[in-house]
Design a protein around this motif. Structure first.
Motif, PDB file in Angstrom:
ATOM      1  N   LYS A  21      15.901 -30.188  12.906  1.00 46.76           N
ATOM      2  CA  LYS A  21      14.571 -29.572  12.971  1.00 46.76           C
ATOM      3  C   LYS A  21      14.216 -29.195  14.407  1.00 46.76           C
ATOM      4  O   LYS A  21      13.685 -28.117  14.657  1.00 46.76           O
ATOM      5  CB  LYS A  21      13.511 -30.509  12.401  1.00 46.76           C
ATOM      6  N   GLY A  22      14.518 -30.071  15.345  1.00 46.35           N
ATOM      7  CA  GLY A  22      14.250 -29.763  16.745  1.00 46.35           C
ATOM      8  C   GLY A  22      14.989 -28.529  17.210  1.00 46.35           C
ATOM      9  O   GLY A  22      14.448 -27.675  17.911  1.00 46.35           O
ATOM     10  N   ARG A  23      16.254 -28.408  16.790  1.00 44.18           N
ATOM     11  CA  ARG A  23      17.050 -27.236  17.152  1.00 44.18           C
ATOM     12  C   ARG A  23      16.464 -25.972  16.522  1.00 44.18           C
ATOM     13  O   ARG A  23      16.379 -24.933  17.160  1.00 44.18           O
ATOM     14  CB  ARG A  23      18.488 -27.436  16.703  1.00 44.18           C
ATOM     15  N   LEU A  24      16.053 -26.058  15.273  1.00 47.39           N
ATOM     16  CA  LEU A  24      15.454 -24.892  14.612  1.00 47.39           C
ATOM     17  C   LEU A  24      14.162 -24.466  15.302  1.00 47.39           C
ATOM     18  O   LEU A  24      13.954 -23.286  15.584  1.00 47.39           O
ATOM     19  CB  LEU A  24      15.191 -25.191  13.128  1.00 47.39           C
ATOM     20  N   TYR A  25      13.285 -25.429  15.588  1.00 50.84           N
ATOM     21  CA  TYR A  25      12.013 -25.110  16.243  1.00 50.84           C
ATOM     22  C   TYR A  25      12.211 -24.559  17.651  1.00 50.84           C
ATOM     23  O   TYR A  25      11.453 -23.707  18.102  1.00 50.84           O
ATOM     24  CB  TYR A  25      11.094 -26.337  16.291  1.00 50.84           C
ATOM     25  N   SER A  26      13.236 -25.034  18.355  1.00 49.75           N
ATOM     26  CA  SER A  26      13.448 -24.557  19.726  1.00 49.75           C
ATOM     27  C   SER A  26      14.223 -23.242  19.792  1.00 49.75           C
ATOM     28  O   SER A  26      14.239 -22.585  20.816  1.00 49.75           O
ATOM     29  CB  SER A  26      14.176 -25.626  20.551  1.00 49.75           C
ATOM     30  N   THR A  27      14.864 -22.859  18.692  1.00 55.35           N
ATOM     31  CA  THR A  27      15.699 -21.667  18.679  1.00 55.35           C
ATOM     32  C   THR A  27      15.030 -20.468  18.012  1.00 55.35           C
ATOM     33  O   THR A  27      15.214 -19.335  18.446  1.00 55.35           O
ATOM     34  CB  THR A  27      17.027 -21.960  17.937  1.00 55.35           C
ATOM     35  N   ILE A  28      14.260 -20.713  16.964  1.00 59.12           N
ATOM     36  CA  ILE A  28      13.671 -19.625  16.179  1.00 59.12           C
ATOM     37  C   ILE A  28      12.162 -19.596  16.409  1.00 59.12           C
ATOM     38  O   ILE A  28      11.470 -20.563  16.105  1.00 59.12           O
ATOM     39  CB  ILE A  28      13.963 -19.803  14.678  1.00 59.12           C
ATOM     40  N   ALA A  29      11.686 -18.475  16.942  1.00 55.36           N
ATOM     41  CA  ALA A  29      10.248 -18.340  17.174  1.00 55.36           C
ATOM     42  C   ALA A  29       9.511 -18.283  15.841  1.00 55.36           C
ATOM     43  O   ALA A  29       9.961 -17.655  14.893  1.00 55.36           O
ATOM     44  CB  ALA A  29       9.969 -17.073  17.983  1.00 55.36           C
ATOM     45  N   ASP A  30       8.386 -18.957  15.753  1.00 59.90           N
ATOM     46  CA  ASP A  30       7.503 -18.909  14.585  1.00 59.90           C
ATOM     47  C   ASP A  30       8.227 -19.305  13.299  1.00 59.90           C
ATOM     48  O   ASP A  30       8.125 -18.644  12.273  1.00 59.90           O
ATOM     49  CB  ASP A  30       6.880 -17.517  14.457  1.00 59.90           C
ATOM     50  N   VAL A  31       8.982 -20.408  13.343  1.00 61.30           N
ATOM     51  CA  VAL A  31       9.705 -20.889  12.165  1.00 61.30           C
ATOM     52  C   VAL A  31       8.897 -21.992  11.486  1.00 61.30           C
ATOM     53  O   VAL A  31       8.182 -22.751  12.141  1.00 61.30           O
ATOM     54  CB  VAL A  31      11.110 -21.411  12.522  1.00 61.30           C
ATOM     55  N   GLN A  32       8.994 -22.034  10.177  1.00 62.11           N
ATOM     56  CA  GLN A  32       8.430 -23.133   9.409  1.00 62.11           C
ATOM     57  C   GLN A  32       9.584 -23.791   8.669  1.00 62.11           C
ATOM     58  O   GLN A  32      10.295 -23.134   7.908  1.00 62.11           O
ATOM     59  CB  GLN A  32       7.386 -22.649   8.418  1.00 62.11           C
ATOM     60  N   VAL A  33       9.796 -25.088   8.909  1.00 63.52           N
ATOM     61  CA  VAL A  33      10.882 -25.823   8.283  1.00 63.52           C
ATOM     62  C   VAL A  33      10.307 -26.627   7.117  1.00 63.52           C
ATOM     63  O   VAL A  33       9.333 -27.347   7.273  1.00 63.52           O
ATOM     64  CB  VAL A  33      11.585 -26.765   9.286  1.00 63.52           C
ATOM     65  N   VAL A  34      10.927 -26.469   5.950  1.00 65.67           N
ATOM     66  CA  VAL A  34      10.471 -27.136   4.737  1.00 65.67           C
ATOM     67  C   VAL A  34      11.588 -28.039   4.225  1.00 65.67           C
ATOM     68  O   VAL A  34      12.711 -27.589   4.021  1.00 65.67           O
ATOM     69  CB  VAL A  34      10.102 -26.103   3.647  1.00 65.67           C
ATOM     70  N   ASP A  35      11.275 -29.314   4.038  1.00 61.03           N
ATOM     71  CA  ASP A  35      12.239 -30.254   3.466  1.00 61.03           C
ATOM     72  C   ASP A  35      12.160 -30.159   1.951  1.00 61.03           C
ATOM     73  O   ASP A  35      11.109 -30.426   1.368  1.00 61.03           O
ATOM     74  CB  ASP A  35      11.905 -31.689   3.885  1.00 61.03           C
ATOM     75  N   ILE A  36      13.257 -29.775   1.318  1.00 59.08           N
ATOM     76  CA  ILE A  36      13.291 -29.796  -0.148  1.00 59.08           C
ATOM     77  C   ILE A  36      13.627 -31.217  -0.593  1.00 59.08           C
ATOM     78  O   ILE A  36      12.883 -31.837  -1.326  1.00 59.08           O
ATOM     79  CB  ILE A  36      14.286 -28.772  -0.708  1.00 59.08           C
TER      80      ILE A  36
END
Length: 86
Positions: A21-36
């Motif tokens: 999640k940290g990598r996604l938030y730091s790499t992709i601007a304006d991302v929303q991560v959803v845990d299925i």
């Protein structure tokens, strides 16, 4: 906004989810991560496929499945095709 979902067999007892999640938030601007889910049984491709397939079909919300990136990660058994995820 980019939506990324996570479906894994990692459970909730370690740091893997936080790192991803940290990598996604730091790499992709304006991302929303959803845990299925993070409770897929190891090597259970069919359960993972069932969960992702139904999450894609749900149709709840303003986003279509084509606008969402589905990440499925874990100890998966080898299979010839990813057709089961469609």
């Amino acid at each position: 906004m980019q939506i990324v979902t996570l479906t894994t067999d990692w459970g909730y007892g370690d740091y893997y989810m936080g790192v991803v999640k940290g990598r996604l938030y730091s790499t992709i601007a304006d991302v929303q991560v959803v845990d299925i889910t993070h409770n897929i049984r190891k090597y259970d491709n069919l359960s993972a496929a069932f969960v992702v397939k139904n999450a894609k079909r749900d149709g709840v919300g303003k986003f279509t499945p084509e606008e969402i990136t589905f990440i499925v990660q874990g100890e998966m058994a080898y299979c010839e095709s990813l057709d089961m995820f469609e």
